[in-house]
Design a protein around this motif. Structure first.
Motif, short mmCIF file in Angstrom:
data_model
loop_
_atom_site.label_atom_id
_atom_site.label_comp_id
_atom_site.label_asym_id
_atom_site.label_seq_id
_atom_site.Cartn_x
_atom_site.Cartn_y
_atom_site.Cartn_z
N ASP A 114 -10.87 -80.54 29.62
CA ASP A 114 -11.77 -80.73 28.02
C ASP A 114 -11.13 -81.68 27.32
O ASP A 114 -11.41 -81.97 25.85
CB ASP A 114 -10.43 -79.23 27.20
N ALA A 163 -14.21 -77.66 22.58
CA ALA A 163 -12.90 -77.47 22.46
C ALA A 163 -11.84 -77.53 21.35
O ALA A 163 -11.18 -77.20 20.97
CB ALA A 163 -12.19 -78.43 23.98
N SER A 166 -14.08 -74.65 18.71
CA SER A 166 -13.93 -73.47 19.01
C SER A 166 -12.16 -73.28 18.73
O SER A 166 -11.98 -71.62 18.68
CB SER A 166 -13.63 -72.98 20.72
N ARG A 167 -11.15 -74.12 18.83
CA ARG A 167 -9.74 -73.65 18.63
C ARG A 167 -9.27 -74.01 17.43
O ARG A 167 -8.21 -73.79 16.45
CB ARG A 167 -8.85 -74.58 19.75
N LEU A 169 -9.10 -76.87 16.11
CA LEU A 169 -7.48 -78.36 16.13
C LEU A 169 -7.80 -79.61 15.08
O LEU A 169 -8.46 -79.77 15.13
CB LEU A 169 -7.36 -78.68 17.65
N ARG A 188 -0.88 -78.57 21.25
CA ARG A 188 -1.79 -76.97 20.50
C ARG A 188 -3.03 -76.98 21.98
O ARG A 188 -3.08 -75.54 21.97
CB ARG A 188 -1.94 -77.44 19.30
N LEU A 189 -3.90 -78.14 22.69
CA LEU A 189 -5.05 -77.95 22.57
C LEU A 189 -4.51 -77.44 24.33
O LEU A 189 -5.00 -76.32 24.45
CB LEU A 189 -5.89 -79.40 23.48
N SER A 192 -3.01 -73.64 24.09
CA SER A 192 -4.73 -73.05 24.06
C SER A 192 -5.13 -73.18 25.10
O SER A 192 -6.75 -72.80 25.05
CB SER A 192 -4.98 -72.82 23.44
N ASP A 193 -4.76 -72.76 26.50
CA ASP A 193 -5.04 -73.27 27.85
C ASP A 193 -6.37 -74.46 27.60
O ASP A 193 -7.40 -74.50 28.88
CB ASP A 193 -6.60 -71.73 28.09
N GLY A 194 -5.79 -75.43 27.20
CA GLY A 194 -6.72 -76.78 26.68
C GLY A 194 -6.98 -76.82 28.63
O GLY A 194 -5.66 -77.11 28.70
#
Length: 296
Positions: A114, A163, A166-167, A169, A188-189, A192-194
């Motif tokens: 990402d 990425a 979609s989040r 950010l 924060r990326l 959230s599983d980034g």
């Protein structure tokens, strides 16, 4: 493939050198480059100079006026202006090697990351203290924890825009003057599983100005970095668990002080221990409720 490069600037003449290095990039086949310069000054006085530098370097430029004096405003302006699959960030005093972008894109394709970080090599002038250059305190590279890169930096990075969108950010405006807005963004990326990768050949160079060539400045920066990490821990732990985190950070700080004492005869090694200890002190301070430093 369309790729944007965001450069946030504030009254810095050296941005022309940054743009010149981007104009000298060797682009992979099929890649179109556009440069977004977000001017964080109160008035757009630098616009003509920036447009001239971009034209001289043969760059497709999007100039954005993003006032004022808050780096998060400028970074968010780059996010808003980006229209490519990827957005890279560079600082306005950095220059890159011709293969910089190709290396970032190749690693992004290889790992499906990402975001991909590149190293930033500090350039010390002849007047820099010897211990500072020997310790290379200002160069930047990612740190892994548990086999993952959990945080990034905006000085040399390629971000997959899907990425980000979609989040939802954004860079935190509250951190736009105190620093740590990029730490927070990438935390924060990854929270959230980034996933963040590293391209060691995507090299950027950054001169170290005299105002940052002191142990005092290094300690302040490291303390503030620790506070940013402490804010993340604060959001994840409550009650006794938070007290335990304070204890862990305090113990690590004690180890660093011991290391500094043991390295008293080596200025570079002693300073490394002190800088690391300042980071842990920042974690303790933030978890204890101390207001975060405003570094810039």
């Amino acid at each position: 493939m369309n790729v944007d490069v965001g450069v946030c600037t504030y009254k810095r003449i050296a941005v022309a050198e940054t743009l010149a290095s981007l104009g000298a990039l060797t682009l992979p086949p099929g890649v179109a480059l556009r440069v977004i310069v977000a001017d964080n000054d109160e008035t757009p006085e630098a616009e003509a100079r920036i447009r001239t530098a971009a034209e001289t370097s043969g760059l497709d430029l999007a100039y954005v006026h993003a006032p004022s004096r808050n780096i998060s405003l400028a970074r968010n302006a780059c996010l808003d202006a980006a229209r490519g699959e990827f957005l890279a960030f560079l600082d306005d005093d950095e220059t890159v090697t011709p293969g910089w972008l190709a290396a970032l894109l190749a690693e992004a394709a290889r790992g499906g990351w990402d975001a991909v970080l590149g190293p930033v090599k500090a350039v010390y002038g002849p007047d820099a203290p010897g211990w500072l250059a020997a310790g290379d305190f200002h160069s930047t590279a990612p740190v892994e924890a548990g086999g993952r890169i959990l945080k990034g930096y905006a000085g040399n990075v390629l971000i997959r825009m899907d990425a980000v969108r979609s989040r939802g950010l954004r860079f935190d405006l509250a951190r736009g003057r105190q620093g740590g807005e990029d730490d927070d963004f990438f935390y924060r990326l990854t929270d959230s599983d980034g996933m963040i990768g590293f391209a060691p050949d995507a090299l950027a160079y950054e001169p170290v100005p005299p105002g940052r060539q002191s142990l005092k400045w290094l300690l302040k920066r490291s303390f503030r970095t620790g506070q940013t990490h402490g804010a993340r821990l604060e959001s994840r732990f409550r009650g006794p668990a938070r007290l335990a985190q304070i204890g862990v950070a305090g113990a690590k700080g004690g180890v660093c002080l011991a290391g500094a004492a043991a390295s008293a005869l080596s200025p570079a090694r002693r300073s490394k221990w002190l800088v690391r200890g300042s980071l842990h002190a920042g974690v303790v301070a933030r978890l204890a409720g101390l207001k975060e430093l405003q570094l810039y």
